[in-house]
Scaffold this motif. Structure first.
Motif, PDB file in Angstrom:
ATOM      1  N   ALA A   1      10.094  41.680  63.429  1.00  0.00           N
ATOM      2  CA  ALA A   1      10.695  43.000  63.631  1.00  0.00           C
ATOM      3  C   ALA A   1      12.212  42.971  63.475  1.00  0.00           C
ATOM      4  O   ALA A   1      12.864  44.004  63.641  1.00  0.00           O
ATOM      5  N   GLY A   2      12.762  41.823  63.160  1.00  0.00           N
ATOM      6  CA  GLY A   2      14.198  41.746  62.905  1.00  0.00           C
ATOM      7  C   GLY A   2      15.046  41.290  64.061  1.00  0.00           C
ATOM      8  O   GLY A   2      16.277  41.429  64.019  1.00  0.00           O
ATOM      9  N   PHE A   3      14.441  40.705  65.093  1.00  0.00           N
ATOM     10  CA  PHE A   3      15.192  40.184  66.234  1.00  0.00           C
ATOM     11  C   PHE A   3      15.305  38.669  66.071  1.00  0.00           C
ATOM     12  O   PHE A   3      14.410  37.895  66.436  1.00  0.00           O
ATOM     13  N   GLY A   4      16.442  38.253  65.482  1.00  0.00           N
ATOM     14  CA  GLY A   4      16.601  36.873  65.054  1.00  0.00           C
ATOM     15  C   GLY A   4      16.600  35.852  66.164  1.00  0.00           C
ATOM     16  O   GLY A   4      16.397  34.653  65.908  1.00  0.00           O
TER      17      GLY A   4
ATOM     18  N   GLY B   1      19.024  39.643  69.548  1.00  0.00           N
ATOM     19  CA  GLY B   1      19.010  39.135  68.179  1.00  0.00           C
ATOM     20  C   GLY B   1      18.977  40.194  67.118  1.00  0.00           C
ATOM     21  O   GLY B   1      18.724  39.882  65.947  1.00  0.00           O
ATOM     22  N   ALA B   2      19.231  41.451  67.478  1.00  0.00           N
ATOM     23  CA  ALA B   2      19.319  42.494  66.461  1.00  0.00           C
ATOM     24  C   ALA B   2      20.593  42.281  65.644  1.00  0.00           C
ATOM     25  O   ALA B   2      21.444  41.461  65.971  1.00  0.00           O
ATOM     26  N   ASP B   3      20.732  43.050  64.603  1.00  0.00           N
ATOM     27  CA  ASP B   3      21.868  42.917  63.694  1.00  0.00           C
ATOM     28  C   ASP B   3      23.199  42.990  64.437  1.00  0.00           C
ATOM     29  O   ASP B   3      23.338  43.678  65.450  1.00  0.00           O
ATOM     30  N   GLY B   4      24.212  42.283  63.923  1.00  0.00           N
ATOM     31  CA  GLY B   4      25.521  42.281  64.537  1.00  0.00           C
ATOM     32  C   GLY B   4      26.169  43.644  64.619  1.00  0.00           C
ATOM     33  O   GLY B   4      27.129  43.846  65.378  1.00  0.00           O
TER      34      GLY B   4
ATOM     35  N   VAL C   1      15.063  31.433  75.955  1.00  0.00           N
ATOM     36  CA  VAL C   1      13.761  31.910  75.494  1.00  0.00           C
ATOM     37  C   VAL C   1      12.718  30.859  75.776  1.00  0.00           C
ATOM     38  O   VAL C   1      12.881  29.685  75.399  1.00  0.00           O
ATOM     39  N   VAL C   2      11.658  31.254  76.454  1.00  0.00           N
ATOM     40  CA  VAL C   2      10.535  30.343  76.739  1.00  0.00           C
ATOM     41  C   VAL C   2       9.328  30.844  75.960  1.00  0.00           C
ATOM     42  O   VAL C   2       8.943  32.014  76.080  1.00  0.00           O
ATOM     43  N   VAL C   3       8.752  29.959  75.173  1.00  0.00           N
ATOM     44  CA  VAL C   3       7.543  30.283  74.413  1.00  0.00           C
ATOM     45  C   VAL C   3       6.388  29.546  75.059  1.00  0.00           C
ATOM     46  O   VAL C   3       6.400  28.309  75.159  1.00  0.00           O
ATOM     47  N   THR C   4       5.396  30.297  75.525  1.00  0.00           N
ATOM     48  CA  THR C   4       4.279  29.695  76.245  1.00  0.00           C
ATOM     49  C   THR C   4       3.060  30.602  76.178  1.00  0.00           C
ATOM     50  O   THR C   4       3.201  31.829  76.289  1.00  0.00           O
ATOM     51  N   PRO C   5       1.873  30.037  76.014  1.00  0.00           N
ATOM     52  CA  PRO C   5       0.665  30.871  76.079  1.00  0.00           C
ATOM     53  C   PRO C   5       0.411  31.401  77.484  1.00  0.00           C
ATOM     54  O   PRO C   5      -0.312  32.380  77.666  1.00  0.00           O
ATOM     55  N   ASP C   6       1.023  30.738  78.480  1.00  0.00           N
ATOM     56  CA  ASP C   6       0.810  31.103  79.883  1.00  0.00           C
ATOM     57  C   ASP C   6       2.118  31.590  80.495  1.00  0.00           C
ATOM     58  O   ASP C   6       2.979  30.778  80.855  1.00  0.00           O
ATOM     59  N   PRO C   7       2.322  32.903  80.639  1.00  0.00           N
ATOM     60  CA  PRO C   7       3.568  33.406  81.217  1.00  0.00           C
ATOM     61  C   PRO C   7       3.811  32.926  82.644  1.00  0.00           C
ATOM     62  O   PRO C   7       4.937  32.990  83.129  1.00  0.00           O
ATOM     63  N   GLY C   8       2.756  32.439  83.308  1.00  0.00           N
ATOM     64  CA  GLY C   8       2.926  31.936  84.666  1.00  0.00           C
ATOM     65  C   GLY C   8       3.235  30.465  84.740  1.00  0.00           C
ATOM     66  O   GLY C   8       3.269  29.887  85.838  1.00  0.00           O
ATOM     67  N   ALA C   9       3.494  29.823  83.623  1.00  0.00           N
ATOM     68  CA  ALA C   9       3.778  28.396  83.600  1.00  0.00           C
ATOM     69  C   ALA C   9       5.036  28.079  84.403  1.00  0.00           C
ATOM     70  O   ALA C   9       5.938  28.911  84.543  1.00  0.00           O
ATOM     71  N   GLU C  10       5.099  26.852  84.914  1.00  0.00           N
ATOM     72  CA  GLU C  10       6.236  26.451  85.740  1.00  0.00           C
ATOM     73  C   GLU C  10       7.549  26.582  84.988  1.00  0.00           C
ATOM     74  O   GLU C  10       8.560  27.009  85.553  1.00  0.00           O
TER      75      GLU C  10
END
Length: 616
Positions: A579-582, A498-501, A543-552
């Motif tokens: 940080a600019g990673f869209g 997701g950095a600049d093109g 992209v997976v957003v989770t408080p638990d990186p070990g989630a199923e």
């Protein structure tokens, strides 16, 4: 003990400090001394795990009479090719004018101005198989220098002119990135070079050494090739299976040897290189069917054998060791686990080469995330932190290498910047920590600071630049991705994140510059073609957003062959976006549950929380 070599940051140079030869390290001091004495310069290039380098050292450089001849008529310079790859490339290009049998040790004679006029490789102590003795070569060069100087100057001028012409021969070639169909055609051409009997590339009847050529295998594993030229992609899987089940792989400690001397992958040259194993770990990760034992073996070798006390990975493990008071090539590896327990293992070259560590950081980070092995990711993180600490000069620029956390004076190459940037970006994906991606972006930016054409900050080797000597510009791969290919790969990965093109544009420019040569010679340009394959099709981001990186949900996502799979906490997602990673903007958990965001062909689907909703 030669004080000029005794405290070098190269184990190879340190090993020659006790020679009776009055060696100089690479630098202007040696050439200034040659000008003062008006004698030619002998440039001897090798590396610490090179078997024939050891042999020539024992036979000639440790011999008092040979050393006396050398010191009387020459200024002798010892170069570690791994510490000075630009010097090695320049003199290797010059040596091609004299011999087709290129390799190491490389023996080059040059004028005090640095212009090569004669070259060879290994020279024996007595004439052998049509090769003159080293002392005969020294005598002949010395006589020519004293009595036929005009001929030497003409030869040196001709070689320097040819190298300069080669560096500017690119001209106004068409510049465009290859389309998928062109890449699939190149893959089929590459597959046509498969050894149909033993796997890999080569003639099953030939007596030539056989190398893994991991860069080419990685190209054949790309989505473009698997989807459109499956029969070509299968060549990579067959090659890995053949190598993994052959003597080329150390069945006890894991890891692959440098090359085999027989077509069936037998009788290996027993050194184990960081570059080969880092890349073959990636090959094993993407193999069909999976080879988990191979993955674990390579990861174990990298961590247990090559990783140094400071965190960085050493360059290689030697082929030779001491057994029963004698030097033995391969004897250690010929024994089983019980037999090795009582033997001293071959020495490890502890030199931490910047770019090569980037390759290992990337592959271990990927392997750790894929296999659920946090220890592998931590090993990659430890190496990354070590490189960013010890292999950075006071002005912030990368250096080529370090030894025992002492930095070399040799500047970082374009390959160092590209390979480390790629490793840091991969580590950022594996850990979810954007700081590594930010540092990767800074390294890539530094190479484009002077304009459109990339260059390592500060330029290349200062002695070569002063002498006007250099190798032809090339993006072809040796035993690792070239500078342009590595920088293009890092730029493409930053764009996927997701950095600049502009980062995609940089990758496209580098690929387009060398695409004609790459499509014509795919075996030599696998790393660049792999980047071209990334750019030729619309990507899939997961992209997976989770408080638990070990989630199923995270585990299922990591098993999907997307172009990019990132698992981050909500806080990490915010940090990436800031940080600019869209790619990470506006991504959070939904209804308090781990949430996956699946974007394909530049179109994002609705977020899902059910693992069953994720499909390959």
């Amino acid at each position: 003990m030669n004080p000029r070599l005794a405290h070098a940051t190269s184990p190879y140079l340190r090993a020659h400090a006790g020679n009776p030869v009055a060696w100089y390290p690479w630098g202007e001091e040696a050439f200034a001394e040659a000008r003062r004495r008006d004698v030619p310069v002998l440039v001897s290039i090798g590396y610490s795990t090179c078997h024939w380098c050891h042999v020539m050292a024992r036979e000639s450089f440790e011999d008092a009479a040979t050393a006396a001849d050398l010191d009387a008529g020459f200024v002798a310079v010892k170069v570690d090719r791994e510490e000075h790859p630009e010097v090695d490339a320049a003199y290797m290009a010059a040596a091609s004018a004299f011999t087709a049998n290129l390799g190491w040790p490389l023996t080059v004679f040059a004028t005090p101005e640095g212009r090569p006029f004669y070259a060879g490789t290994y020279f024996p102590p007595v004439p052998r198989a049509g090769i003159p003795a080293f002392r005969q070569v020294l005598a002949a060069v010395d006589e020519a220098w004293r009595e036929r100087r005009d001929e030497i100057d003409q030869t040196a001028d001709a070689i320097a002119g040819a190298l300069a012409e080669a560096r500017t021969a690119a001209g106004d070639r068409p510049r465009r990135t290859p389309e998928a169909a062109e890449l699939q055609s190149a893959a089929r051409a590459l597959a046509a070079r498969e050894d149909p009997r033993y796997g890999g590339f080569g003639d099953p009847q030939a007596a030539a050494p056989k190398f893994p050529i991991a860069t080419a295998l990685r190209f054949l594993q790309t989505r473009v090739v698997r989807d459109g030229a499956a029969e070509a992609s299968a060549v990579a899987d067959r090659a890995l299976t053949a190598m993994a089940d052959s003597p080329l792989r150390d069945a006890v400690e894991g890891g692959f040897f440098r090359y085999a001397t027989r077509p069936d992958w037998s009788v290996p040259h027993y050194e184990r290189m960081l570059t080969d194993n880092a890349q073959l770990l990636d090959v094993a990760l993407d193999a069909t069917p999976p080879r988990p034992a191979v993955v674990r073996g390579i990861a174990g070798f990298l961590i247990d054998v090559l990783q140094q006390p400071g965190g960085g990975f050493g360059a290689a493990q030697d082929s030779e060791s001491w057994i029963d008071g004698a030097r033995s090539e391969g004897g250690y590896y010929a024994t089983d686990a019980a037999g090795r327990a009582g033997l001293e293992p071959p020495a490890v070259d502890g030199k931490v080469v910047t770019g090569w560590n980037g390759l290992a950081i990337a592959s271990l980070a990927r392997a750790g995330a894929t296999f659920g092995e946090p220890a592998w990711i931590e090993a990659a993180r430890w190496a990354a932190d070590a490189v960013l600490e010890a292999n950075v000069a006071a002005d912030g620029r990368l250096v080529r290498a370090s030894l025992d956390e002492v930095a070399s004076r040799s500047p970082g190459t374009l390959a160092d910047y590209g390979q480390v940037a790629g490793g840091l970006a991969a580590l950022a994906v594996a850990t979810g920590e954007v700081a590594y991606a930010v540092r990767a972006r800074e390294l890539v930016d530094a190479c484009f600071d002077g304009g459109v054409e990339p260059a390592p900050p500060g330029g290349g080797d200062p002695v070569l630049a002063q002498q006007g000597i250099g190798a032809p510009d090339a993006a072809s791969d040796g035993d690792e991705p070239s500078g342009p290919a590595a920088l293009a790969g890092a730029s493409a990965l930053l764009w996927l994140l997701g950095a600049d093109g502009a980062y995609r544009e940089r990758a496209e420019g580098l690929v387009a510059e060398h695409a004609p040569a790459a499509l014509a010679q795919p075996l030599a340009y696998g790393a660049l073609l792999r980047v071209a394959a990334t750019l030729a099709v619309a990507p899939r981001h997961l992209v997976v957003v989770t408080p638990d990186p070990g989630a199923e949900l995270a585990a299922v996502a990591r098993g999907i062959p997307a172009d990019l799979v990132a698992v981050v906490t909500p806080e990490q997602a915010d940090a990436w976006a800031a940080a600019g990673f869209g790619l990470f903007a506006d991504k959070s958990v939904r209804d308090g549950l781990p949430t996956a965001y699946d974007c394909r062909d530049f179109v994002c689907r609705l977020p899902v929380t059910d693992p069953a909703a994720l499909v390959p």
